[in-house]
Design an enzyme around this catalytic site. Structure first.
Site, short mmCIF file in Angstrom:
data_model
loop_
_atom_site.label_atom_id
_atom_site.label_comp_id
_atom_site.label_asym_id
_atom_site.label_seq_id
_atom_site.Cartn_x
_atom_site.Cartn_y
_atom_site.Cartn_z
N ASP A 18 0.84 -1.20 0.00
CA ASP A 18 0.00 0.00 0.00
C ASP A 18 0.88 1.26 0.00
OD1 ASP A 18 -2.22 1.88 0.66
OD2 ASP A 18 -3.28 -0.02 1.00
N SER B 49 -6.88 3.87 -2.02
CA SER B 49 -7.04 2.44 -1.74
C SER B 49 -8.34 1.87 -2.27
CB SER B 49 -7.00 2.19 -0.24
OG SER B 49 -5.74 2.46 0.28
N HIS C 32 -12.46 10.79 -0.34
CA HIS C 32 -13.67 10.47 0.44
C HIS C 32 -14.81 11.44 0.12
CE1 HIS C 32 -11.69 7.63 3.26
NE2 HIS C 32 -10.63 8.37 3.03
N ARG D 129 -4.94 15.19 4.88
CA ARG D 129 -4.40 13.85 4.63
C ARG D 129 -4.52 13.49 3.14
NH1 ARG D 129 -3.38 9.30 8.01
NH2 ARG D 129 -4.04 7.30 7.18
N ASP D 130 -5.58 13.99 2.51
CA ASP D 130 -5.71 13.84 1.05
C ASP D 130 -5.37 15.15 0.36
OD1 ASP D 130 -6.61 11.22 1.40
OD2 ASP D 130 -8.67 11.89 1.70
N ARG E 189 -9.84 14.66 11.02
CA ARG E 189 -10.40 13.39 10.55
C ARG E 189 -9.76 12.16 11.15
NH1 ARG E 189 -8.44 12.03 4.60
NH2 ARG E 189 -8.70 9.95 5.48
N ARG F 297 -17.00 7.73 -0.10
CA ARG F 297 -16.26 6.48 0.10
C ARG F 297 -16.70 5.81 1.41
NH1 ARG F 297 -9.67 5.62 -0.09
NH2 ARG F 297 -9.56 4.55 1.90
N GLY F 298 -16.73 4.50 1.39
CA GLY F 298 -17.37 3.78 2.48
C GLY F 298 -16.54 3.46 3.71
N ASP F 299 -15.26 3.14 3.55
CA ASP F 299 -14.54 2.54 4.69
C ASP F 299 -14.64 3.38 5.95
OD1 ASP F 299 -12.84 4.45 3.53
OD2 ASP F 299 -11.01 3.29 3.83
N ARG F 300 -14.44 4.67 5.81
CA ARG F 300 -14.45 5.54 6.98
C ARG F 300 -15.82 6.17 7.23
NH1 ARG F 300 -9.35 6.23 8.95
NH2 ARG F 300 -7.58 5.99 7.54
N LYS G 95 -5.90 -2.05 6.88
CA LYS G 95 -6.06 -2.35 5.44
C LYS G 95 -6.83 -3.65 5.21
CE LYS G 95 -3.56 1.21 4.22
NZ LYS G 95 -4.09 2.34 3.44
N ASP H 113 1.87 3.31 3.09
CA ASP H 113 0.77 4.26 3.08
C ASP H 113 0.52 4.88 4.44
OD1 ASP H 113 -1.52 5.45 1.62
OD2 ASP H 113 -2.58 4.49 3.28
N HIS I 107 1.35 8.74 5.27
CA HIS I 107 0.35 9.77 5.61
C HIS I 107 0.76 10.61 6.81
CE1 HIS I 107 -2.95 9.08 2.88
NE2 HIS I 107 -3.05 7.79 3.19
N ASP J 154 -1.21 -0.22 -4.68
CA ASP J 154 -2.51 0.31 -5.10
C ASP J 154 -2.43 1.76 -5.55
OD1 ASP J 154 -1.89 1.00 -2.47
OD2 ASP J 154 -3.98 0.98 -1.80
N HIS J 155 -1.40 2.47 -5.13
CA HIS J 155 -1.18 3.88 -5.48
C HIS J 155 0.10 4.31 -4.79
CE1 HIS J 155 -2.28 4.80 -1.38
NE2 HIS J 155 -3.31 3.99 -1.55
N HIS K 219 -1.46 11.01 -1.01
CA HIS K 219 -1.01 10.07 -2.05
C HIS K 219 -0.33 10.83 -3.19
CE1 HIS K 219 -4.38 7.07 -0.75
NE2 HIS K 219 -3.45 7.25 0.19
#
Ligand SMILES: O=C(O)[C@H](O)COP(=O)(O)O
Ligand SMILES: [Mn+2]
Ligand SMILES: [Mn+2]
Length: 552
Positions: free
Chosen positions: A25, A76, A137, A167-168, A204, A284-287, A359, A427, A431, A468-469, A499
């Site tokens: 990652d 990701s 996100h 962070r992004d 965040r 985006r779902g994860d968070r 992850k 990753d 970050h 993945d990136h 990223h």
């Protein structure tokens, strides 16, 4: 529906051992300079692979990952979706743009019900989400468009719960977005009859946006601020950020403590009360799943919510199709179907997927097209190594060794045909913006890959190493025009937490086989992984999968 049973590969019977995919990652291929922790790291195994194994690089950002433009860095979600789905799907960022542009977001049931609710009750319409233009996100343009639309249909009261990014996007860029949103609010309020304001916020990585159940107290802190209005009070979002920075000059946006906005008498301006509507505007779902569960689950037991307000809740998207989370959503998510995992189950192949908590969902939920469940309990084994909950720059090795220990044991058991793991280090440490810790993070990954090589060889298997990136490959911000490092006031290079736009490596370690990269494949990218794995397992890929990266 087309059959999930795939024919045999036209020329290759399949390797006699396992096929293993390692996703490193956040480890991209960047410029060789002092900010590239991947290049600076001592990586004897990755270096060996680059010279001795068939290798290329893969596109991992922008349109190759289903994002609106090639200025969008990979992430990701889109990366693992592409790896696991064999094709590129238009992703949330793009789908929401389209739904706003063609108006369908505002014609959908979720939007109409939210508006109807607050018009009936006179309570505020609450927007919660990540306030930036990171496009990972969320995007602030989406919030701005919804504010205008709410105003246009006569919503009188709006409250915003702003998760601060860094962070992004650049690590201390929050005020850019604060200024933008305050401008939007002032334009709406200035016409009279409207009361639109920010109600709470926080970094965040401190509140609300935990993922994969790594740290529920983070979500609880957010709930207390957003819903109950409990927290340190400030007169405005700008005042909160400026004061918190003055108090701790080292703090970066993602780690800002949470706060609420209060009126002249110290009363919070926007707790979430009965009768209101809440729109969580992250796509985006994860968070987004945990806070969504706190709003929706009648049997929620992860923390004491206190009296749960009776609100209408919707997400920007449905974050988990299996679990129907949330029940209401503004824009339908990408319909990612017929993923590699599903085909493998249909072919009777057995799969193993593993990572550490941070992850874990990437190699399961994202890899399977944002489904949390397995396709087949008997044929799939998922294994999670619990992540540390302390700052990752303090433990840059993270759980790479534990993931590797478990993988090696599974490989030796010879129970599975296909293995996929994710090493989080490049990753998660990337970050933090700490370059030297990121160098160690990459070295930990290299060490682990070195342990896998002899095991894969002994089993006559194939190891595919990719990412993945990018992330750790650029630890300093670059001046766009010149490519030089941006500098801080003291002249030192400015750390970069987000990223990158760089491609990622792709190595095929296959001792005993004579594979070569198929150089006729146009613009190889992450989505070529699906057909590549099927090829190595002796199966021909579905027609609409992007081609295998291996010749033959
Ligand atoms: O959620 C995060 O940590 C970042 O926004 C993106 O990182 P990821 O896409 O690598 O998870
Ligand atoms: Mn990632
Ligand atoms: Mn990341």
């Amino acid at each position: 529906m087309s059959s999930l049973v795939l024919p045999k590969h036209r020329s290759f019977p399949g390797v006699s051992g396992p096929v293993v995919v390692v996703v490193m990652d956040g480890i991209g291929v960047g410029k060789h300079n002092d900010g590239n922790a991947v290049w600076l790291a001592r990586t004897p195994h990755l270096d060996w692979l680059a010279v001795n194994a068939p290798s290329t690089t893969l596109a991992a950002h922008g349109k190759a990952a289903g994002l609106p433009s090639d200025d969008d860095m990979g992430n990701s979600e889109v990366g693992h979706n592409a790896l696991g789905a064999g094709r590129v799907f238009d992703q949330g960022a793009k789908l929401v743009n389209n739904a706003i542009a063609d108006g369908s977001l505002f014609e959908g049931e979720a939007w109409r019900l939210a508006i109807a609710r607050v018009k009936n009750t006179g309570k505020p319409l609450h927007f919660m989400g990540l306030l930036s233009d990171g496009n990972v996100h969320s995007h602030i343009d989406h919030l701005a468009a919804m504010l205008k639309a709410a105003d246009a249909v006569g919503v009188e009261k709006v409250r915003i719960h702003a998760l601060i990014d860094g962070r992004d996007v650049p690590q201390t860029s929050a005020l850019t977005y604060v200024e933008r949103i305050e401008r939007e609010l002032a334009a709406i309020n200035g016409k009279g009859g409207r009361d639109y304001r920010v109600a709470s916020g926080g970094g965040r990585m401190k509140i609300t946006m935990d993922r994969y159940e790594a740290d529920w107290p983070m979500v609880e802190r957010g709930w207390r601020l957003h819903v109950r209005g409990e927290g340190r009070g400030f007169p405005s979002l700008e005042a909160a950020i400026k004061t918190l920075r003055e108090e701790d000059p080292a703090v970066i946006d993602q780690n800002l403590p949470g706060f609420v906005i209060v009126d002249g008498s110290g009363k919070p301006v926007g707790p979430i009360e009965d009768g209101s509507a809440v729109l969580f505007f992250n796509f985006r779902g994860d968070r987004a799943i945990e806070i969504t569960r706190a709003f929706e689950d009648p049997h929620f037991d992860k923390f004491d919510r206190g009296p749960k307000p009776d609100v209408f809740y919707a997400g920007m998207m449905q974050y988990d199709g299996d679990l129907q989370l949330p029940k209401r959503f503004l824009v339908p998510p990408p319909a990612i179907d017929r993923t590699l995992g599903e085909y493998l189950v249909a072919a009777g192949k057995r799969s193993y997927a593993s990572s550490e908590t941070q992850k874990y969902g990437h190699v399961t939920y994202f890899w399977n097209g944002n489904r949390s469940g397995k396709f087949d309990d008997a044929r799939e084994t998922y294994f999670e190594v619990p992540s540390d909950t302390l700052p990752f720059e303090e433990r840059p090795w993270m759980k790479a060794s534990e993931i590797t220990d478990a993988l090696i044991a599974q490989l030796k058991s010879q129970k599975h045909d296909f293995y996929r793991i994710n090493y989080a280090n490049g990753d998660m440490v990337g970050h933090t913006g700490v370059r030297d810790a990121s160098i160690m993070a990459v070295e930990a990954v290299d060490l682990s890959i070195g342990r896998l090589l002899p095991v894969v060889k002994a089993l006559n298997g194939v190891l595919l190493v990719t990412a993945d990136h990018g992330n750790a490959d650029e630890m300093y911000e670059l001046v766009k025009k010149t490519g030089a490092f941006e500098t801080l006031a003291d002249g030192s290079p400015k750390p970069k937490t987000s990223h990158t736009l760089n491609p990622v490596p792709f190595h095929v370690y296959a001792p005993g086989y004579t594979f070569a990269i198929d150089t006729t494949v146009q613009k190889p990218g992450l989505a070529n992984m699906g057909a590549t794995v099927l090829h190595l397992l002796g199966l021909s890929a579905p027609e609409d999968y992007l081609p295998s990266l291996i010749a033959g």
